[in-house]
Design an enzyme around this catalytic site. Structure first.
Site, mmCIF file in Angstrom:
data_model
loop_
_atom_site.group_PDB
_atom_site.id
_atom_site.type_symbol
_atom_site.label_atom_id
_atom_site.label_comp_id
_atom_site.label_asym_id
_atom_site.label_seq_id
_atom_site.Cartn_x
_atom_site.Cartn_y
_atom_site.Cartn_z
ATOM 1 N N TYR A 75 0.831 -1.213 0.000
ATOM 2 C CA TYR A 75 0.000 0.000 0.000
ATOM 3 C C TYR A 75 0.870 1.270 0.000
ATOM 4 C CZ TYR A 75 -2.930 3.746 1.827
ATOM 5 O OH TYR A 75 -3.536 4.959 2.026
ATOM 6 N N LYS A 80 1.162 4.147 -3.038
ATOM 7 C CA LYS A 80 0.959 5.585 -2.831
ATOM 8 C C LYS A 80 2.185 6.377 -3.321
ATOM 9 C CE LYS A 80 -3.172 5.734 -1.639
ATOM 10 N NZ LYS A 80 -4.186 6.599 -2.253
#
Ligand SMILES: NC(=O)c1ccc[n+]([C@@H]2O[C@H](COP(=O)([O-])OP(=O)(O)OC[C@H]3O[C@@H](n4cnc5c(N)ncnc54)[C@H](OP(=O)(O)O)[C@@H]3O)[C@@H](O)[C@H]2O)c1
Length: 324
Positions: A201, A205
């Protein structure tokens, strides 16, 4: 995680309060993706409160979207303002259909690309690891599809200043991202045997930050303001797969979803100074970008990632880059 527990992070979480959104969105059409829960739902509530005429909730679960619509409209006593439009960012055909539907709108004043996925389960979508497909490919494809309508809105309604706001995260500072030096970065990241899903994750990003910076460098801010917002660590459904320790950390540190959502509003309410910028706590704060992103290696990585991602998106919709 400890690397983000800096004084600045704790100050943001416990002391600083992003400003309550003020101003008017009268007459405007605003799109928010992932608006059925979490930050997207609370941002949509603010957008309706500030007077937008038409608020499109882009969701993958229409039933949950309809519930959110009712809740948002009831809390603002403004029935009929929200529309629930289905979109699955893990599917190019879904994003393309959504974009084609947007192109038929009379106007689109701003879009908050908020939908995002955090999972430690490795799965492929459109041939690449799903977190990257949703947070990077699907999100950038959506942004590119929206640009013509945002630009046309500026031309037709010169008093408005369209925004394309991406919701990123300070956790982009966590990964080392050594893979940037390789060829076929995205294929390597989508190799099940090599993928480090515990930092997937944050890595997604970081990739999102890189492509948004590149996109903003190519779009004229006088036509469409492209920026990105970091909402801080907030209560939401995002950590739904995470374990007990994450839950305890969230309980202690997280800000409320409503407070976090103010930063999304800041994205579409801040002027040209935010074009190409990273915003934290509702303020332009480019020093919040990681030292890697701001380095010369980061600039090289940004070009490589942009080229790889857009080559793949050109496969999904030939000529999409001409929308810039
Ligand atoms: N919460 C935080 O602390 C935090 C911090 C920094 C950044 N962010 C960012 O803030 C944004 C919103 O997250 P949140 O915290 O509000 O999390 P959330 O409560 O989990 O909401 C995420 C939203 O994204 C949607 N979504 C996920 N996969 C999708 C897909 N394939 N297609 C379409 N929609 C999809 C979800 O839909 P479903 O409900 O159907 O799953 C949901 O509406 C994300 O971009 C996240 O990275 C959050």
């Amino acid at each position: 995680m400890p690397s983000i527990l800096t004084t600045g992070f704790l100050y943001s979480q416990f002391i600083f309060r992003p400003a309550y959104p003020k101003g008017t969105l009268d007459g405007q059409t605003i799109l928010i993706t992932g608006a059925n829960v979490g930050l997207g739902l609370e941002a949509a509530r603010h957008v309706v409160r500030l007077g937008a005429s038409r608020v499109i909730l882009g969701v993958r679960n229409v039933k949950a979207g309809e519930q959110a619509k009712q809740e948002i409209e009831n809390s603002n006593s403004r029935p009929g303002v929200c529309e629930v439009w289905e979109v699955d960012l893990a599917s190019y055909s879904s994003v393309l259909a959504f974009g084609d539907r947007i192109s038929k709108l009379p106007r689109l004043d701003s879009a908050i690309l908020n939908a995002g996925l955090a999972t430690q389960t490795f799965e492929l979508a459109e041939g690449y690891e799903r977190t990257i497909t949703v947070n990077v490919f699907g999100t950038l494809l959506m942004g590119l599809l929206l640009l013509p309508k945002l630009k046309a809105t500026k031309a037709d309604y010169p008093e408005t200043h369209p925004h394309l706001t991406f919701v990123v995260s300070e956790v982009h500072r966590i990964p080392d991202f050594e893979e940037w030096k390789e060829d076929n970065i995205l294929q390597i990241l989508s190799d099940k045997n090599k993928a480090q899903m515990d930092i997937r994750y944050p890595l997604s990003k970081l990739l999102e930050v890189l492509v948004v910076l590149e996109l903003a460098g190519r779009v004229r801010g006088s036509e469409v303001i492209v920026n990105m917002v970091n909402p801080g660590f907030c209560h939401s459904q995002l950590g739904r797969e995470a374990g007990f320790a994450f839950g305890v950390m969230k309980f202690i540190l997280a800000r409320s979803t409503e407070v976090g959502s103010r930063t999304l509003l800041a994205g579409i309410l801040t002027g040209l100074e935010s074009h190409g910028s990273y915003m934290s706590d509702g303020l332009v704060e480019n020093t919040g970008l990681s030292s890697f992103v701001r380095s010369s290696d980061g600039a090289k990585a940004r070009t490589k990632v942009w080229n790889e991602v857009t080559t793949i998106l050109e496969g999904a919709r030939p000529g999409i880059l001409q929308n810039i």
